[in-house]
Design a protein around this motif. Structure first.
Motif, PDB file in Angstrom:
ATOM      1  N   THR A  58       0.823  -1.210   0.000  1.00 42.74           N
ATOM      2  CA  THR A  58       0.000   0.000   0.000  1.00 42.74           C
ATOM      3  C   THR A  58       0.853   1.255   0.000  1.00 42.74           C
ATOM      4  O   THR A  58       0.482   2.268  -0.604  1.00 42.74           O
ATOM      5  N   SER A  59       2.000   1.215   0.675  1.00 46.19           N
ATOM      6  CA  SER A  59       2.879   2.385   0.730  1.00 46.19           C
ATOM      7  C   SER A  59       3.375   2.788  -0.657  1.00 46.19           C
ATOM      8  O   SER A  59       3.646   3.966  -0.905  1.00 46.19           O
ATOM      9  N   THR A  60       3.493   1.825  -1.553  1.00 42.60           N
ATOM     10  CA  THR A  60       3.930   2.134  -2.924  1.00 42.60           C
ATOM     11  C   THR A  60       2.779   2.641  -3.778  1.00 42.60           C
ATOM     12  O   THR A  60       2.903   3.675  -4.449  1.00 42.60           O
ATOM     13  N   ILE A  61       1.660   1.943  -3.747  1.00 41.40           N
ATOM     14  CA  ILE A  61       0.530   2.323  -4.589  1.00 41.40           C
ATOM     15  C   ILE A  61      -0.112   3.619  -4.105  1.00 41.40           C
ATOM     16  O   ILE A  61      -0.846   4.285  -4.871  1.00 41.40           O
ATOM     17  N   GLN A  62       0.155   4.024  -2.863  1.00 43.34           N
ATOM     18  CA  GLN A  62      -0.367   5.286  -2.343  1.00 43.34           C
ATOM     19  C   GLN A  62       0.109   6.476  -3.171  1.00 43.34           C
ATOM     20  O   GLN A  62      -0.535   7.519  -3.218  1.00 43.34           O
ATOM     21  N   TRP A  63       1.247   6.300  -3.879  1.00 44.50           N
ATOM     22  CA  TRP A  63       1.775   7.381  -4.701  1.00 44.50           C
ATOM     23  C   TRP A  63       0.887   7.668  -5.906  1.00 44.50           C
ATOM     24  O   TRP A  63       1.053   8.709  -6.560  1.00 44.50           O
ATOM     25  N   VAL A  64      -0.050   6.790  -6.216  1.00 43.43           N
ATOM     26  CA  VAL A  64      -1.028   7.088  -7.264  1.00 43.43           C
ATOM     27  C   VAL A  64      -1.862   8.302  -6.857  1.00 43.43           C
ATOM     28  O   VAL A  64      -2.224   9.141  -7.695  1.00 43.43           O
ATOM     29  N   VAL A  65      -2.162   8.408  -5.569  1.00 43.39           N
ATOM     30  CA  VAL A  65      -2.904   9.549  -5.045  1.00 43.39           C
ATOM     31  C   VAL A  65      -1.957  10.684  -4.659  1.00 43.39           C
ATOM     32  O   VAL A  65      -2.178  11.849  -5.006  1.00 43.39           O
ATOM     33  N   THR A  66      -0.885  10.343  -3.934  1.00 44.67           N
ATOM     34  CA  THR A  66       0.041  11.366  -3.449  1.00 44.67           C
ATOM     35  C   THR A  66       0.728  12.096  -4.600  1.00 44.67           C
ATOM     36  O   THR A  66       0.864  13.329  -4.581  1.00 44.67           O
ATOM     37  N   GLY A  67       1.182  11.352  -5.613  1.00 44.56           N
ATOM     38  CA  GLY A  67       1.854  11.980  -6.753  1.00 44.56           C
ATOM     39  C   GLY A  67       0.943  12.929  -7.496  1.00 44.56           C
ATOM     40  O   GLY A  67       1.361  14.026  -7.905  1.00 44.56           O
ATOM     41  N   PHE A  68      -0.311  12.545  -7.699  1.00 39.66           N
ATOM     42  CA  PHE A  68      -1.273  13.425  -8.359  1.00 39.66           C
ATOM     43  C   PHE A  68      -1.517  14.686  -7.539  1.00 39.66           C
ATOM     44  O   PHE A  68      -1.562  15.799  -8.084  1.00 39.66           O
ATOM     45  N   MET A  69      -1.659  14.521  -6.222  1.00 47.39           N
ATOM     46  CA  MET A  69      -1.932  15.664  -5.358  1.00 47.39           C
ATOM     47  C   MET A  69      -0.763  16.642  -5.354  1.00 47.39           C
ATOM     48  O   MET A  69      -0.939  17.865  -5.477  1.00 47.39           O
ATOM     49  N   LEU A  70       0.456  16.120  -5.235  1.00 45.15           N
ATOM     50  CA  LEU A  70       1.634  16.990  -5.216  1.00 45.15           C
ATOM     51  C   LEU A  70       1.804  17.711  -6.555  1.00 45.15           C
ATOM     52  O   LEU A  70       2.084  18.911  -6.587  1.00 45.15           O
ATOM     53  N   ALA A  71       1.640  16.974  -7.653  1.00 50.16           N
ATOM     54  CA  ALA A  71       1.843  17.569  -8.977  1.00 50.16           C
ATOM     55  C   ALA A  71       0.826  18.663  -9.251  1.00 50.16           C
ATOM     56  O   ALA A  71       1.177  19.734  -9.775  1.00 50.16           O
ATOM     57  N   SER A  72      -0.431  18.419  -8.902  1.00 48.62           N
ATOM     58  CA  SER A  72      -1.460  19.435  -9.154  1.00 48.62           C
ATOM     59  C   SER A  72      -1.288  20.647  -8.257  1.00 48.62           C
ATOM     60  O   SER A  72      -1.634  21.770  -8.655  1.00 48.62           O
ATOM     61  N   ALA A  73      -0.740  20.462  -7.053  1.00 50.74           N
ATOM     62  CA  ALA A  73      -0.576  21.590  -6.131  1.00 50.74           C
ATOM     63  C   ALA A  73       0.586  22.490  -6.532  1.00 50.74           C
ATOM     64  O   ALA A  73       0.486  23.720  -6.445  1.00 50.74           O
ATOM     65  N   VAL A  74       1.687  21.905  -6.989  1.00 45.70           N
ATOM     66  CA  VAL A  74       2.879  22.724  -7.251  1.00 45.70           C
ATOM     67  C   VAL A  74       2.736  23.579  -8.507  1.00 45.70           C
ATOM     68  O   VAL A  74       3.475  24.560  -8.676  1.00 45.70           O
TER      69      VAL A  74
END
Length: 550
Positions: free
Chosen positions: A51-67
């Motif tokens: 889960t810690s790896t696949i969580q980046w599907v959400v985290t990566g999208f959130m970080l990219a859209s915010a920056v």
């Protein structure tokens, strides 16, 4: 004065078709982020990764859209709002298609980051276009209709996502965005008009670097703090990096002639109070959006689809109240809507702290539906009043600040609630074990009863006793989780009550009523020369136009 009425009417009716394009673009971008949340367990099993790896599907999208949000104001001014919004929708649609054909976890994460980088401009640029084309006396209704897409799509995501996961492939979560994205892109191309372009505008490189580092490190620390440990070197380093980059960002934006983020907009008290209040409301709203699915699935053992269906009436209530509250805003003002809505949100969120392991679904549904009415009543009017007080030439600066602040507050709210829930769960479990030790008569009787039933089924006594003890421990863990979720709901109600005093900063100053008596002769002559355009040019807000109408 009558000669000016027809142009105003024409302007009021000309924004509806462009608003449809903005709503479609907003809906597809917001819905995508909430659809994927319920699919993480499925994606983890499909790709065989933790889960810690696949969580980046959400985290990566959130970080990219915010920056990328801070750069939206510059890009809209330099290349035009229509071009930026259209390219953002096209890029987001292409990213959705690529996510749907991803072949492993790494490719899916990479495509989600691309999707966030391209689609992150949709919300701020769409809001900029809306405040530019919509007359100030109609902005409340327009924001209410836009809010159906911006606020209800995240609530509908778990229901729709759970259905698609249960009956179809996980790829449909991304393929679903493609036809909607194509329609949104066509609507943007046909219905929107290009804004003026400032080709001489220079890009603030230092501000861009500092903003990317600040928002990226802060959101990453907030999203990973619970799993990595808040006192770990990794998280502490991220917080330190975010603090240093924030200091550099503030210094750079106040010294550069053409800043990427015009922080001087916060000198407007009404806009600052509106942005802070909207952020706190987002934190309070996260209590139900984040905690309730955990309670329904982990405590009451409901499936993702069933829990999504149970949460659907709250989404419907929000959808109904968004346009109604926008219409009421032009008639009643922000004070009654804001105070009543925040009271409903705070009281109903507080009531959820009385949850037990067997709370009836009817009671949960009633409380959440009333809570949805409260959110729909106050959320959009609070944001509308602050943005409507900004002059049109500064909308491109205010929109990124408002959007990125809400993004940070949402992430911070989830991080705070997760930490509180985990710490309170440990504390409650420790107290339960003190009150029900393994050597107590109550515990022994419970274990003996379970063991006897298992022994009758043919299981040996040692295994039966161990199973009984583990079953008792599971019940204690479950009770500890229920109590921790209840405590977290108690805390998540606090931001709603904190917002109530801030509503008084959003009320109108009633200048039009005092102006005729106190105005000197020169001002009276100027007012007679151009009575109608003055309030709109000053950008004083929504209710300022009401005395003119009366």
């Amino acid at each position: 004065m009558n000669t000016q009425a027809p142009p105003a009417d024409k302007g009021e009716t000309s924004f509806w078709l462009p608003l449809i394009a903005i709503i479609l673009a907003t809906f597809v971008s917001v819905l995508s982020s909430s659809l994927v949340n319920v699919a993480l367990p499925k994606l983890s099993s499909v790709f065989g990764v933790p889960t810690s790896t696949i969580q980046w599907v959400v985290t990566g999208f959130m970080l990219a859209s915010a920056v990328v949000i801070p750069a939206s104001g510059f890009l809209a001014s330099r290349f035009g709002t229509k071009s930026v919004l259209l390219l953002s929708v096209i890029g987001f649609t292409i990213g959705s298609l690529l996510c749907g054909i991803a072949w492993n976890d790494s490719s899916l994460i990479a495509f989600r980051i691309f999707q966030g980088l391209t689609g992150g401009f949709i919300m701020p640029v769409g809001m900029t276009v809306m405040y530019t084309i919509v007359p100030r006396n109609q902005i409340g209704l327009a924001m209410g209709i836009w809010g159906v897409a911006a606020m209800v799509a995240p609530a509908l995501g778990p229901t729709l996502g759970g259905y698609l996961i249960q009956y179809y492939s996980w790829r449909t979560l991304f393929f679903l965005n493609v036809p909607v994205g194509v329609v949104a892109a066509i609507a943007c191309y046909v219905l929107l008009k290009e804004s003026p372009k400032n080709t001489t505008l220079k890009f603030d490189i230092l501000g861009a670097i500092c903003s990317v580092v600040f928002f990226g490190s802060l959101l990453l620390a907030l999203s990973k703090g619970q799993t990595e440990g808040w006192t770990s070197l990794y998280i502490v380093s991220l917080f330190y990096l975010s603090a240093v980059s924030l200091a550099l960002l503030i210094w750079a934006e106040f010294t550069v002639k053409e800043p990427l983020l015009n922080l001087r907009v916060f000198k407007n008290i009404k806009f600052s109070a509106s942005t802070l209040t909207a952020g706190l409301v987002m934190m309070a709203m996260m209590g139900g959006t984040f905690l309730m699915p955990i309670y329904l699935q982990n405590v009451q053992s409901m499936t993702a689809l069933d829990s999504g269906i149970l949460l659907l009436p709250q989404s419907v209530a929000m959808a109904l109240m968004m346009p109604i509250s926008g219409k009421l805003l032009t008639k009643m003002g922000i004070m009654p809507l804001g105070i009543i809505g925040l009271l409903i949100l705070g009281v109903t969120t507080y009531e959820l702290h009385s949850l037990t392991a067997d709370t009836s679904h009817l009671w949960i549904n009633v409380v959440l539906t009333i809570r949805g009415f409260g959110i729909g009543l106050c959320m959009m009017p609070i944001s509308t009043v602050g943005m409507a007080d900004i002059p049109k030439e500064q909308i491109k600066d205010a929109s990124p600040l408002s959007n990125v602040f809400r993004q940070v507050m949402s992430s911070m709210g989830i991080a705070i609630l997760t930490t509180i829930m985990s710490s309170r769960q440990y504390s409650h479990f420790y107290r339960i074990t003190e009150n029900v030790p393994s050597y107590s008569d109550t515990a022994n009787q419970f274990i003996s009863g379970i063991s006897a039933s298992l022994i009758q089924g043919g299981i040996d006594s040692a295994t039966a006793a161990a199973t009984g003890a583990s079953y008792l421990a599971g019940l204690m863990q479950k009770e500890a989780m229920v109590r921790s979720i209840a405590d977290t709901f108690y805390v998540s109600a606090i931001p709603a009550f904190i917002c109530i005093p801030l509503i008084f900063l959003l009320r109108d100053k009633k200048k039009p009523a005092d102006a005729p008596a106190a105005a000197p002769p020169q001002e009276s002559k100027e007012a007679q020369a151009s009575p109608a355009p003055a309030p709109a040019a000053a950008g004083t807000g929504i209710n300022v136009t009401e005395p003119v109408k009366a």
